[in-house]
Scaffold this motif. Structure first.
Motif, PDB file in Angstrom:
ATOM      1  N   LEU A 242       4.314   5.961   7.922  1.00 47.04           N
ATOM      2  CA  LEU A 242       5.296   6.685   7.113  1.00 47.04           C
ATOM      3  C   LEU A 242       5.291   8.156   7.507  1.00 47.04           C
ATOM      4  O   LEU A 242       4.308   8.863   7.287  1.00 47.04           O
ATOM      5  CB  LEU A 242       4.975   6.520   5.627  1.00 47.04           C
ATOM      6  N   GLU A 243       6.400   8.617   8.125  1.00 48.79           N
ATOM      7  CA  GLU A 243       6.529  10.033   8.464  1.00 48.79           C
ATOM      8  C   GLU A 243       7.585  10.637   7.558  1.00 48.79           C
ATOM      9  O   GLU A 243       8.740  10.228   7.601  1.00 48.79           O
ATOM     10  CB  GLU A 243       6.910  10.183   9.936  1.00 48.79           C
ATOM     11  N   PRO A 244       7.177  11.623   6.731  1.00 48.22           N
ATOM     12  CA  PRO A 244       8.121  12.207   5.765  1.00 48.22           C
ATOM     13  C   PRO A 244       9.448  12.635   6.389  1.00 48.22           C
ATOM     14  O   PRO A 244      10.518  12.363   5.851  1.00 48.22           O
ATOM     15  CB  PRO A 244       7.350  13.397   5.205  1.00 48.22           C
ATOM     16  N   GLU A 245       9.379  13.272   7.561  1.00 49.22           N
ATOM     17  CA  GLU A 245      10.607  13.738   8.211  1.00 49.22           C
ATOM     18  C   GLU A 245      11.584  12.578   8.444  1.00 49.22           C
ATOM     19  O   GLU A 245      12.776  12.668   8.158  1.00 49.22           O
ATOM     20  CB  GLU A 245      10.255  14.405   9.549  1.00 49.22           C
ATOM     21  N   ILE A 246      11.058  11.471   8.960  1.00 49.85           N
ATOM     22  CA  ILE A 246      11.911  10.306   9.241  1.00 49.85           C
ATOM     23  C   ILE A 246      12.420   9.695   7.936  1.00 49.85           C
ATOM     24  O   ILE A 246      13.582   9.293   7.836  1.00 49.85           O
ATOM     25  CB  ILE A 246      11.134   9.292  10.111  1.00 49.85           C
ATOM     26  N   PHE A 247      11.579   9.669   6.928  1.00 40.87           N
ATOM     27  CA  PHE A 247      12.004   9.160   5.617  1.00 40.87           C
ATOM     28  C   PHE A 247      13.219   9.933   5.112  1.00 40.87           C
ATOM     29  O   PHE A 247      14.244   9.352   4.751  1.00 40.87           O
ATOM     30  CB  PHE A 247      10.848   9.256   4.610  1.00 40.87           C
ATOM     31  N   TRP A 248      13.115  11.272   5.100  1.00 42.62           N
ATOM     32  CA  TRP A 248      14.214  12.075   4.564  1.00 42.62           C
ATOM     33  C   TRP A 248      15.460  11.987   5.444  1.00 42.62           C
ATOM     34  O   TRP A 248      16.585  12.004   4.946  1.00 42.62           O
ATOM     35  CB  TRP A 248      13.777  13.528   4.338  1.00 42.62           C
TER      36      TRP A 248
END
Length: 529
Positions: A242-248
């Protein structure tokens, strides 16, 4: 037990596919699967499994990271009248071997990167007859995609089921050390899906989008069912990290409206600077469960995302349906009457929650006792474990093993746990499972593992060790855990003591260990809301 026919839960998928055939149902990276395509692939998988001799009542063990096959496999199991037995993919081969043998699985679906897990199950279980491989199949295995391709165009045939026909063995770890299979049924899950739609993501329809950040084998998989029922597509992350940047990025690109997660992940996502770089105004429900959330983290999430937080409290055995704290009952300001600081909410629609004493009598508002509940979300018991079932359902209530109190408005506050379980990064850790593995190391005479508060993970494990010889190190113990115990269960701290405090009966008393750790300054006292 009720013996009337009910809808096969897989009808949720066929109904949605008939209504919205060309709409997206599942999205991963550039790949989009429509509802028609998913439904046809599930029919093909059902036909393919039937041709292998898999029948109603059989158990299907699934070891996979989030992907289309994992998403499809549950619907195929339900449609077959079989039982879906998904595993936490992070577990080690010996841990999975136990799940395969104890569930009595006859067929295993596994991603090709888990060959050693497959071997371990085959060695441990005489019942396993077929291995279907997601990816590249080895000799004697069947390729998932070739099985589907060979059976495309198969007619839709759903098994007739009764209210108490099991469809999912939801593995929950127990205080007794070995995980137990909570039997979820077609009748129960029809209520659970309806209840979650009403209480967690009301108003969701085919224009909504969900994103799965946690493994579909547990809570995120339950959440995926709700979105299928409403025709809302589920977005899968491009990898299991889970990478926050990719999530957002994905939230913005797909106009994601709901997500199921845990407090530590909410914290990670809203603390990442990427939260300010992408448009997340589409997000209506950020659901968090599985652990209490620190108030500071709650405030930050509310400040960053607005009134989108939904908290629920529940266990696998009642599929999450105990209480809910909806967006309207959250507020960033402590003085706001809607803030309900420290509460995990009101009873779920159609469920009754009570605080009971040792005699199973309800206690007055404000008094601490065991949190119990009853209603249609309660499971059918543990597979092959009548003693544990009897204990969990004694007196006509499901007993959570959590301690709490209710206020006079009927809001629930969790105060602690009867067991010494702790919750790290949203995952339950039962110290006894870890202690048993550590005790197999020749240098360990005695051990006690307990949870301590931690800023990042919520709680982390600390192991207090009495060594049988000098020179035993934390590194040696971590090496011993490697391959025998899933990483998320590993203690983060090892302390070496000359002896452990014991009760008059010679039993190790964790309460005294905790007190001694706090007195020595080796452990911060827990802060309960």
């Amino acid at each position: 037990m009720s013996h009337h026919q009910v809808a096969n839960l897989a009808s949720l998928l066929s109904q949605t596919a008939a209504l919205f055939p060309e709409r997206a149902g599942l999205i991963q990276g550039e790949r989009v699967w429509t509802w028609r395509e998913i439904d046809a692939r599930v029919n093909a998988l059902v036909q393919g499994l039937r041709s292998l001799g898999v029948k109603a009542g059989d158990k299907m063990l699934v070891q996979s990271r989030n992907n289309a096959a994992l998403f499809e496999s549950c619907w195929a199991a339900f449609r077959l009248g079989a039982v879906w037995v998904p595993t936490n993919f992070r577990l080690t081969p010996p841990e999975i071997a136990y799940l395969g043998s104890s569930s009595e699985a006859t067929v295993m679906l596994a991603e090709d990167c888990f060959a050693s897990h497959v071997d371990a199950v085959q060695e441990a279980s005489s019942r396993l007859r077929h291995v279907v491989t997601i990816g590249k199949a080895r000799d004697g295995e069947i390729g998932y995609e070739s099985l589907v391709a060979a059976n495309l165009g198969a007619p839709h045939e759903a098994a007739e089921v009764e209210a108490d026909t099991p469809l999912w063995y939801f593995y929950t770890s127990g205080t007794t050390g070995r995980p137990k299979a909570a039997m979820l049924t077609h009748g129960q899950m029809a209520f659970v899906v309806t209840n979650h739609l009403a209480d967690l993501i009301p108003g969701t329809d085919e224009n909504d989008r969900s994103i799965a950040v946690a493994p579909l084998s547990h809570g995120a998989g339950i959440h995926a069912l709700l979105n299928v029922a409403r025709g809302a597509a589920t977005v899968l992350l491009p990898s299991d990290k889970l990478e926050p940047e990719i999530f957002w990025q994905l939230v913005e690109a797909h106009r994601v409206s709901n997500v199921f997660t845990v407090p530590t992940i909410v914290k990670m996502l809203v603390e990442d600077p990427a939260v300010d770089r992408y448009d997340h105004s589409s997000l209506r429900y950020m659901i968090y469960a599985g652990a209490p959330m620190y108030r500071a983290d709650q405030k930050r999430a509310l400040q960053k995302l607005g009134k989108v937080l939904v908290q629920y409290f529940g266990l696998g055995e009642v599929t999450g349906c105990i209480t809910v704290l909806p967006p309207s009952m959250h507020a960033a300001e402590d003085t706001d009457p809607n803030a309900n600081v420290g509460s995990c909410g009101r009873p779920r629609t159609g469920m009754q929650v009570a605080i009971l004493d040792d005699q199973m009598q309800p206690v007055p508002a404000g008094t601490v006792g065991e949190i119990c509940c009853r209603g249609p979300a309660v499971f059918a018991g543990y597979f092959n474990n009548p003693e544990a079932t009897e204990k969990a359902l004694r007196g006509g209530w499901f007993h959570t093993g959590d301690l709490g109190r209710m206020d006079d408005r009927g809001l629930l506050y969790i105060t602690g746990r009867e067991s010494d379980m702790y919750i790290s990064g949203g995952s339950n850790v039962y110290p006894r499972e870890v202690e048993e593995v550590l005790l197999t190391h020749p240098g360990v005479a005695e051990v006690a593992v307990l949870g301590m508060p931690d800023e990042k993970w919520g709680e982390i494990g600390v192991a207090v060790i009495v060594a049988s010889h000098s020179g035993l190190t934390a590194e040696a113990l971590l090496a011993h855990l490697d391959g025998r115990c899933a990483k998320y269960r590993w203690p983060r701290h090892f302390l070496f003591w000359d002896s452990l405090p014991k009760s008059g009966y010679g039993k190790v008393t964790k309460k005294d260990i905790r007190t001694r750790l706090i007195e020595r300054g080796e452990l911060q006292p827990a802060v309960h809301a």
